[in-house]
Design a protein around this motif. Structure first.
Motif, PDB file in Angstrom:
ATOM      1  N   ILE A 373      33.368  40.875  50.731  1.00  0.00           N
ATOM      2  CA  ILE A 373      32.194  40.395  51.482  1.00  0.00           C
ATOM      3  C   ILE A 373      32.490  40.354  52.980  1.00  0.00           C
ATOM      4  O   ILE A 373      31.653  40.743  53.812  1.00  0.00           O
ATOM      5  N   PHE A 374      33.696  39.887  53.338  1.00  0.00           N
ATOM      6  CA  PHE A 374      34.048  39.742  54.748  1.00  0.00           C
ATOM      7  C   PHE A 374      34.686  41.007  55.334  1.00  0.00           C
ATOM      8  O   PHE A 374      35.193  40.984  56.455  1.00  0.00           O
ATOM      9  N   GLY A 375      34.660  42.083  54.569  1.00  0.00           N
ATOM     10  CA  GLY A 375      35.152  43.359  55.094  1.00  0.00           C
ATOM     11  C   GLY A 375      36.655  43.430  55.249  1.00  0.00           C
ATOM     12  O   GLY A 375      37.155  44.208  56.067  1.00  0.00           O
ATOM     13  N   GLN A 376      37.371  42.630  54.481  1.00  0.00           N
ATOM     14  CA  GLN A 376      38.831  42.618  54.560  1.00  0.00           C
ATOM     15  C   GLN A 376      39.436  43.419  53.399  1.00  0.00           C
ATOM     16  O   GLN A 376      38.774  43.696  52.408  1.00  0.00           O
ATOM     17  N   LYS A 377      40.703  43.770  53.557  1.00  0.00           N
ATOM     18  CA  LYS A 377      41.390  44.536  52.526  1.00  0.00           C
ATOM     19  C   LYS A 377      41.655  43.661  51.304  1.00  0.00           C
ATOM     20  O   LYS A 377      42.171  42.550  51.418  1.00  0.00           O
ATOM     21  N   ARG A 378      41.308  44.156  50.127  1.00  0.00           N
ATOM     22  CA  ARG A 378      41.527  43.414  48.885  1.00  0.00           C
ATOM     23  C   ARG A 378      42.990  43.584  48.434  1.00  0.00           C
ATOM     24  O   ARG A 378      43.543  44.660  48.536  1.00  0.00           O
ATOM     25  N   PHE A 379      43.557  42.498  47.923  1.00  0.00           N
ATOM     26  CA  PHE A 379      44.976  42.549  47.570  1.00  0.00           C
ATOM     27  C   PHE A 379      45.348  41.672  46.371  1.00  0.00           C
ATOM     28  O   PHE A 379      46.365  41.880  45.734  1.00  0.00           O
ATOM     29  N   MET A 380      44.502  40.688  46.051  1.00  0.00           N
ATOM     30  CA  MET A 380      44.918  39.650  45.118  1.00  0.00           C
ATOM     31  C   MET A 380      45.040  40.164  43.690  1.00  0.00           C
ATOM     32  O   MET A 380      45.956  39.757  42.952  1.00  0.00           O
ATOM     33  N   VAL A 381      44.127  41.018  43.257  1.00  0.00           N
ATOM     34  CA  VAL A 381      44.200  41.555  41.891  1.00  0.00           C
ATOM     35  C   VAL A 381      45.476  42.376  41.725  1.00  0.00           C
ATOM     36  O   VAL A 381      46.158  42.293  40.697  1.00  0.00           O
ATOM     37  N   ARG A 382      45.812  43.148  42.750  1.00  0.00           N
ATOM     38  CA  ARG A 382      47.042  43.953  42.700  1.00  0.00           C
ATOM     39  C   ARG A 382      48.277  43.054  42.593  1.00  0.00           C
ATOM     40  O   ARG A 382      49.189  43.310  41.803  1.00  0.00           O
ATOM     41  N   ILE A 383      48.288  41.966  43.379  1.00  0.00           N
ATOM     42  CA  ILE A 383      49.411  41.027  43.333  1.00  0.00           C
ATOM     43  C   ILE A 383      49.509  40.376  41.956  1.00  0.00           C
ATOM     44  O   ILE A 383      50.595  40.259  41.377  1.00  0.00           O
ATOM     45  N   GLN A 384      48.372  39.971  41.396  1.00  0.00           N
ATOM     46  CA  GLN A 384      48.395  39.307  40.099  1.00  0.00           C
ATOM     47  C   GLN A 384      48.834  40.254  38.983  1.00  0.00           C
ATOM     48  O   GLN A 384      49.486  39.825  38.020  1.00  0.00           O
ATOM     49  N   ASN A 385      48.494  41.520  39.104  1.00  0.00           N
ATOM     50  CA  ASN A 385      48.966  42.489  38.105  1.00  0.00           C
ATOM     51  C   ASN A 385      50.494  42.582  38.137  1.00  0.00           C
ATOM     52  O   ASN A 385      51.154  42.642  37.090  1.00  0.00           O
ATOM     53  N   ARG A 386      51.061  42.596  39.336  1.00  0.00           N
ATOM     54  CA  ARG A 386      52.523  42.635  39.466  1.00  0.00           C
ATOM     55  C   ARG A 386      53.149  41.344  38.945  1.00  0.00           C
ATOM     56  O   ARG A 386      54.191  41.358  38.285  1.00  0.00           O
ATOM     57  N   ILE A 387      52.508  40.209  39.240  1.00  0.00           N
ATOM     58  CA  ILE A 387      53.011  38.922  38.759  1.00  0.00           C
ATOM     59  C   ILE A 387      52.984  38.877  37.238  1.00  0.00           C
ATOM     60  O   ILE A 387      53.929  38.397  36.597  1.00  0.00           O
ATOM     61  N   SER A 388      51.920  39.398  36.635  1.00  0.00           N
ATOM     62  CA  SER A 388      51.799  39.392  35.177  1.00  0.00           C
ATOM     63  C   SER A 388      52.927  40.176  34.530  1.00  0.00           C
ATOM     64  O   SER A 388      53.510  39.738  33.530  1.00  0.00           O
ATOM     65  N   VAL A 389      53.251  41.332  35.120  1.00  0.00           N
ATOM     66  CA  VAL A 389      54.357  42.139  34.593  1.00  0.00           C
ATOM     67  C   VAL A 389      55.667  41.373  34.736  1.00  0.00           C
ATOM     68  O   VAL A 389      56.493  41.321  33.813  1.00  0.00           O
ATOM     69  N   GLY A 390      55.882  40.768  35.907  1.00  0.00           N
ATOM     70  CA  GLY A 390      57.103  40.011  36.151  1.00  0.00           C
ATOM     71  C   GLY A 390      57.259  38.830  35.211  1.00  0.00           C
ATOM     72  O   GLY A 390      58.344  38.582  34.672  1.00  0.00           O
ATOM     73  N   LEU A 391      56.161  38.089  34.985  1.00  0.00           N
ATOM     74  CA  LEU A 391      56.217  36.940  34.083  1.00  0.00           C
ATOM     75  C   LEU A 391      56.490  37.379  32.649  1.00  0.00           C
ATOM     76  O   LEU A 391      57.205  36.715  31.903  1.00  0.00           O
ATOM     77  N   GLU A 392      55.916  38.521  32.277  1.00  0.00           N
ATOM     78  CA  GLU A 392      56.082  39.016  30.905  1.00  0.00           C
ATOM     79  C   GLU A 392      57.545  39.298  30.591  1.00  0.00           C
ATOM     80  O   GLU A 392      58.035  38.979  29.508  1.00  0.00           O
ATOM     81  N   VAL A 393      58.261  39.905  31.542  1.00  0.00           N
ATOM     82  CA  VAL A 393      59.666  40.245  31.277  1.00  0.00           C
ATOM     83  C   VAL A 393      60.582  39.041  31.476  1.00  0.00           C
ATOM     84  O   VAL A 393      61.603  38.910  30.802  1.00  0.00           O
TER      85      VAL A 393
END
Length: 523
Positions: A373-393
């Motif tokens: 909405i504010f025209g900024q670069k999206r990043f949070m979903v990408r970070i959470q995907n990496r966190i999910s992989v890290g937590l899984e292992v």
């Protein structure tokens, strides 16, 4: 009283693979600072991101890690000699003239280079950790005056054993056969076969390191090898500065992620013991091992193994670590939290997965939506995907109890005089949990997040009265309420007695979102 360890290393030249990693850097710093009469340290470093090994070493010298050397002993810096090479190549990719020099001059080899990505594809783990070790062993066999080959393994490479003895057990398969198969199988084919090949191993890291141990054992006693198995390596306890760390691997990454509000849940058994070792304690032990094994009159029949763990002496649980971590985050808050920091550990895998959905995925999409909405670069979903992989292992290591024999590790101290005992402390029992975790969190702020301590009052003020922070709290509260309502909704559908009990709640229950309709669905 003089240092016997320094005298033993006097004039010796050592080779270090993995010199740019956390443990490699701490090893080099400690050798140069506390073993001043060492001949030189050859550091195997590869070119990376357009930087030569020489320029990477120059950058390394600028780190706070080497501040006491720069201030007190700058003359020892010339003893660090960069060697351009890579364990992915035969002869480690070292030029012939320099390789011949290593064959003639080196007497101690520390093999630290490895891929630490727990989630890495099997082929990557085998190529770096197993085949890479084989290449280093080939070089070691040609070193004329080698007195110690120290192979850095991991304390978690035997998941099929309830208690880890200080010995190398047989691998699940012949490492040479596995490497041959990996050489002609494609990545997809190998990934398809990985579960049956790795058997009880949770990831390619522990599997490839176990195969590497078998290769090292196979080379003994042709070369004077030892296997060293540290547990989860955490920020430094005292040296060269408390809390030193340069990556977010392991518990420190979890605590920082929780402090930033991006990690809200983890599958972990809180009553299980936290098996960790500060990096400086581990390095002190590793430096002493070549000295120790060469004080023995005869070489042992079996390859020496050292479990660098707290063994049966530990008493700190994961829940204690979490509770102290939470208190520390409130005392030393991080700048600019992305969500309200209020994470917790879950015993139930199902509850954890529900929490991931409500506390990780939904807020991630909400933040990215606001960024859009504010025209900024999206990043949070990408970070959470990496966190999910890290937590899984990582959760594999926090949902089982680990037990280790540490007789050889404890025996190291028996060979030290008073001077060396003070220079190379190894006693894990003296570490106080609360001050140590505080130093870890401060180290994470300073060295990983690059936050300055002089900004701490501002961060505390923001976390206490900032309107943005209050909004994060409200959002967190709303998400938490809906999470528990959703959980209660499903429990009502699954357990009829619970529905009957809640029906006595009358109007209060009737108007609860989700739950009211589930309880009075027949009304």
């Amino acid at each position: 009283m003089t240092s016997e360890v320094n005298e033993w290393y006097r004039g010796r030249k050592v080779l270090v693979t993995g010199a740019s990693g956390l443990m490699g850097k701490v090893l080099i710093e400690k050798l140069l600072y506390s073993v001043p009469d060492i001949g030189c340290v050859y550091a195997l470093v590869r070119s990376k991101r357009g930087k030569t090994p020489e320029s990477r070493i120059e950058d390394m010298w600028k780190l706070p890690l080497f501040s006491r050397i720069r201030e007190e002993k700058p003359h020892v810096m010339k003893k660090l000699v960069p060697v351009s090479g890579d364990i992915l190549y035969d002869n480690l990719g070292i030029e012939k003239d320099q390789l011949e020099k290593i064959y003639d001059e080196v007497s101690v080899l520390f093999h630290f280079a490895a891929s630490l990505r727990l989630e890495a594809p099997l082929k990557e783990g085998l190529e770096m950790n197993t085949k890479g070790t084989l290449r280093v062993l080939d070089v070691a066999k040609k070193i004329k005056n080698l007195v110690a080959f120290v192979h850095l393994s991991t304390a978690f490479c035997y998941p099929d054993y309830e208690r880890m003895a200080e010995k190398v057990h047989d691998p699940p398969a012949n490492p040479h056969d596995v490497l041959r198969a990996a050489s002609w199988l494609s990545d997809d084919q190998l990934n398809l076969l990985a579960p049956s090949m790795m058997q009880k191993h949770p990831n390619s890291y522990t599997y490839s390191k176990r195969l590497a141990e078998a290769l090292v054992k196979e080379s003994y006693p042709q070369i004077p090898a030892v296997v060293v198995r540290p547990s989860i390596v955490t920020p430094s306890y005292k040296e060269p500065t408390p809390g030193w760390v340069d990556n977010l691997n392991g518990p420190i990454g979890l605590m920082i992620g929780a402090g930033k509000g991006v990690i809200r849940t983890m599958h972990c058994y809180g009553h299980y013991h936290a098996e960790v070792i500060p990096v400086d304690i581990a390095i002190n032990s590793i430096i002493l091992i070549p000295f120790y094994i060469n004080t023995k009159i005869e070489r042992p029949a079996e390859i020496p193994v050292f479990n660098l763990t707290s063994g049966d002496d530990r008493d700190t649980t994961w829940k204690e670590v979490l509770d102290v971590g939470k208190a520390t985050v409130r005392k030393f808050p991080f700048e600019g939290p992305l969500w309200y920091p209020n994470g917790n550990i879950r015993h139930s895998k199902i509850i954890h997965e529900l929490c991931v959905f409500f506390y990780h995925i939904i807020p991630a999409y909400l933040i990215d939506f606001l960024m859009l909405i504010f025209g900024q670069k999206r990043f949070m979903v990408r970070i959470q995907n990496r966190i999910s992989v890290g937590l899984e292992v990582l959760q594999y290591f926090t949902t089982r109890e680990w037990w280790f024999d540490t007789h050889n590790f404890k025996a190291l101290a028996t060979k030290l005089n008073q001077t060396d005992f003070a220079i190379f402390p190894m006693n894990l029992a003296i570490i106080e949990v609360e001050p140590y975790i505080e130093s870890c969190m401060i180290g994470g702020k300073l060295y990983c997040l690059k936050e300055k301590l002089e900004n701490l009052p501002k961060a505390r003020l923001q976390n206490n009265i900032n309107v943005f922070y209050f909004r994060l709290f409200l959002l967190d509260l709303i998400v938490s309420v809906f999470f528990y309502l959703f959980l209660l909704y499903w429990l009502v559908h699954l357990f009829e007695p619970l529905r009957v009990i809640l029906s006595y709640g009358g109007p209060f229950v009737r108007y609860l979102p989700l739950v009211g309709n589930a309880v009075f669905r027949d009304a």
